[in-house]
Design a protein around this motif. Structure first.
Motif, short mmCIF file in Angstrom:
data_model
loop_
_atom_site.label_atom_id
_atom_site.label_comp_id
_atom_site.label_asym_id
_atom_site.label_seq_id
_atom_site.Cartn_x
_atom_site.Cartn_y
_atom_site.Cartn_z
N SER A 184 124.52 43.68 14.72
CA SER A 184 124.51 43.75 16.18
C SER A 184 124.58 45.24 16.44
O SER A 184 125.44 45.93 15.86
N GLY A 185 123.65 45.75 17.23
CA GLY A 185 123.57 47.20 17.41
C GLY A 185 124.92 47.81 17.72
O GLY A 185 125.38 48.75 17.06
N SER A 224 124.86 55.72 22.95
CA SER A 224 125.88 54.99 23.71
C SER A 224 127.26 55.46 23.25
O SER A 224 127.41 55.96 22.13
N ALA A 261 127.69 42.60 28.46
CA ALA A 261 126.75 41.49 28.70
C ALA A 261 127.49 40.18 28.91
O ALA A 261 127.32 39.22 28.15
N ALA A 288 131.66 49.34 25.75
CA ALA A 288 130.74 50.46 25.98
C ALA A 288 131.04 51.12 27.32
O ALA A 288 131.10 50.44 28.36
N LEU A 317 123.54 49.57 34.46
CA LEU A 317 123.10 48.54 33.51
C LEU A 317 122.81 47.23 34.24
O LEU A 317 121.76 46.60 34.03
N SER A 330 130.39 39.90 19.03
CA SER A 330 129.43 40.15 17.97
C SER A 330 129.70 41.51 17.33
O SER A 330 129.50 41.69 16.14
N MET A 381 117.62 42.31 26.55
CA MET A 381 117.21 43.72 26.58
C MET A 381 115.73 43.87 26.25
O MET A 381 115.06 44.76 26.77
N ARG A 385 129.65 50.85 16.37
CA ARG A 385 130.68 51.66 17.01
C ARG A 385 132.09 51.14 16.74
O ARG A 385 133.06 51.87 16.82
N TYR A 416 124.45 50.72 25.59
CA TYR A 416 123.20 50.58 24.83
C TYR A 416 122.44 49.43 25.48
O TYR A 416 122.96 48.34 25.64
N TRP A 417 121.21 49.68 25.90
CA TRP A 417 120.40 48.59 26.47
C TRP A 417 118.93 48.90 26.22
O TRP A 417 118.36 49.76 26.88
N SER A 439 122.09 39.10 24.40
CA SER A 439 121.71 40.49 24.69
C SER A 439 120.37 40.88 24.07
O SER A 439 119.61 41.62 24.68
O1 PMV Z 1 124.94 44.85 20.26
P1 PMV Z 1 124.52 43.78 21.20
O2 PMV Z 1 123.18 43.26 20.85
O3 PMV Z 1 125.58 42.69 21.33
O4 PMV Z 1 124.33 44.43 22.68
C1 PMV Z 1 125.37 44.99 23.40
C2 PMV Z 1 124.96 45.33 24.77
C3 PMV Z 1 126.06 45.79 25.71
O5 PMV Z 1 127.30 45.23 25.34
C4 PMV Z 1 125.73 45.33 27.13
C5 PMV Z 1 126.17 47.30 25.75
C6 PMV Z 1 126.83 47.99 24.59
O6 PMV Z 1 126.52 49.16 24.37
O7 PMV Z 1 127.72 47.38 23.94
#
Ligand code: PMV
Length: 363
Positions: A133-134, A35, A281, A16, A238, A114, A191, A138, A20-21, A187
């Motif tokens: 995973s959000g 993001s 993260a 990223a 962040l 993830s 978050m 992407r 995204y947070w 994460s």
């Molecule tokens: O998608 P997650 O829940 O693994 O969260 C990702 C959070 C960050 O890597 C810190 C930011 C991002 O946008 O990938």
């Protein structure tokens, strides 16, 4: 059996640049902000997933790197969403699924594993990948991707799309692996705690529209100095918001911070932006570079850090590959400890999630 259905896929993590947070809806995994990321090349860091659906399976199961893993609520939500969208008739929709995933890089250490693990199972729908995973949504795309927060409560407008192809801009990412241990706070929990407790988060959210616009513009115009600066600022922002979370969330280590300081010193000594950095993260710091600077950057890192194997394409030494005069990154700081970088992975931008042949999945 003859009846089973098997899919093979590969994906790479994304990094990223604008993070995204924080979620506006935890169940649907809807983010508070847009993001932007770069998808890394799958040559060095790759997740291969084999998904098998069969009427003979009694239950869904997950295997991670050859070991049985828990079928998490997230995974259940993903499988349920897939079954609902099943095009292949009633049968497949009721079959149980065995998902076997293998990573070629350390999991749960902030290398966004993830994101690739979920993305490749689900390549065709970013709205499904998002549930796993959000940030996964992407990783479906090659090159640069943006995930929109959307506004609708049902989340149908929170999708990811490609901003620019990998071929649009030949950027390099130098992944400084400083610790392969598990990240300190998952994460999702971290978050949620930020959203509940940080008074700096609203300030972050209010400056993001301008930062996102600057990144889109930098990508379109291949403006490295601007992209690097926005990425560095957003990474710092962040981790500041994480520190403002109560109790605080710490991802960076002394070694991570030493790399960040190194980048600023190198840029200053060079009189231009040679490198940008960003950290997700976890403690690993990823450096952004233009191809002609990779050699220089790796050389300077080797002077400043106790560095393990360098993997990937170092490129040719270019005219500008001389270490800048007056450069103080060679350990001459005296008392400061030389930090360890376990390995340095030099990546190109990647192709996004792919269907792969069976033989490649087995390799
Ligand atoms: O998608 P997650 O829940 O693994 O969260 C990702 C959070 C960050 O890597 C810190 C930011 C991002 O946008 O990938």
């Amino acid at each position: 059996s003859d009846e089973s259905f098997i899919a093979y896929a590969a994906a790479a993590p994304n990094l990223a640049l604008i993070k995204y947070w924080g979620k506006r809806d935890s169940r649907l995994v809807l983010p508070l902000n847009n993001s932007i990321s770069v998808t890394l090349d799958d040559q060095l860091m790759r997740t291969v997933t084999i998904a098998t659906a069969s009427p003979e399976f009694a239950e869904d199961s997950v295997e991670l790197n050859g070991k049985p893993a828990e079928v998490t609520d997230r995974m259940r939500a993903v499988l349920q969403s897939l079954r609902q969208r099943c095009q292949r008739g009633q049968d497949l929709a009721s079959w149980k699924v065995r998902v076997a995933t293998r990573n070629s890089f350390p999991t749960a250490a902030g290398l966004a594993s993830s994101s690739s693990g979920f993305a490749d199972t689900l390549r065709w729908l970013s709205t499904v990948a998002r549930l796993g995973s959000g940030s996964a949504c992407r990783s479906l795309f090659a090159g640069f991707a943006e995930w929109s927060a959307g506004q609708r409560p049902d989340g149908v407008d929170s999708t990811a799309s490609q901003l620019a192809s990998a071929g649009h801009w030949d950027l390099r990412v130098l992944v400084c692996v400083v610790g392969a241990g598990a990240k300190s706070a998952p994460s999702t929990q971290a978050m949620a705690r930020t959203v509940a407790t940080s008074s700096l988060l609203p300030a972050r959210l209010s400056c993001l529209p301008d930062r996102l616009a600057a990144v889109r513009e930098a990508v379109a115009g291949r403006d490295f100095a601007s992209l690097a600066e926005m990425s560095m600022r957003d990474s710092n922002c962040l981790h500041a918001v994480c520190a403002d979370t109560y109790p605080p969330v710490h991802y960076l280590t002394d070694a991570s911070r030493a790399i960040i300081d190194f980048v600023h010193r190198l840029n200053e000594a060079s009189g231009r932006v040679v490198l940008g950095y960003t950290a997700d993260a976890g403690p690993n710091v990823c450096l952004l570079a233009q191809p002609a600077d990779v050699h220089l950057a790796a050389g300077c890192l080797q002077r400043a850090f106790d560095i393990g194997p360098v993997v990937g394409d170092l490129g040719e030494a270019a005219d500008n590959s001389k270490v800048p005069s007056g450069w103080a990154g060679d350990g001459s700081e005296g008392a400061t400890a030389r930090h360890r970088i376990e390995s340095l992975l030099i990546c190109r931008l990647g192709r996004g999630a792919l269907d792969i042949p069976q033989a490649e999945a087995a390799a």
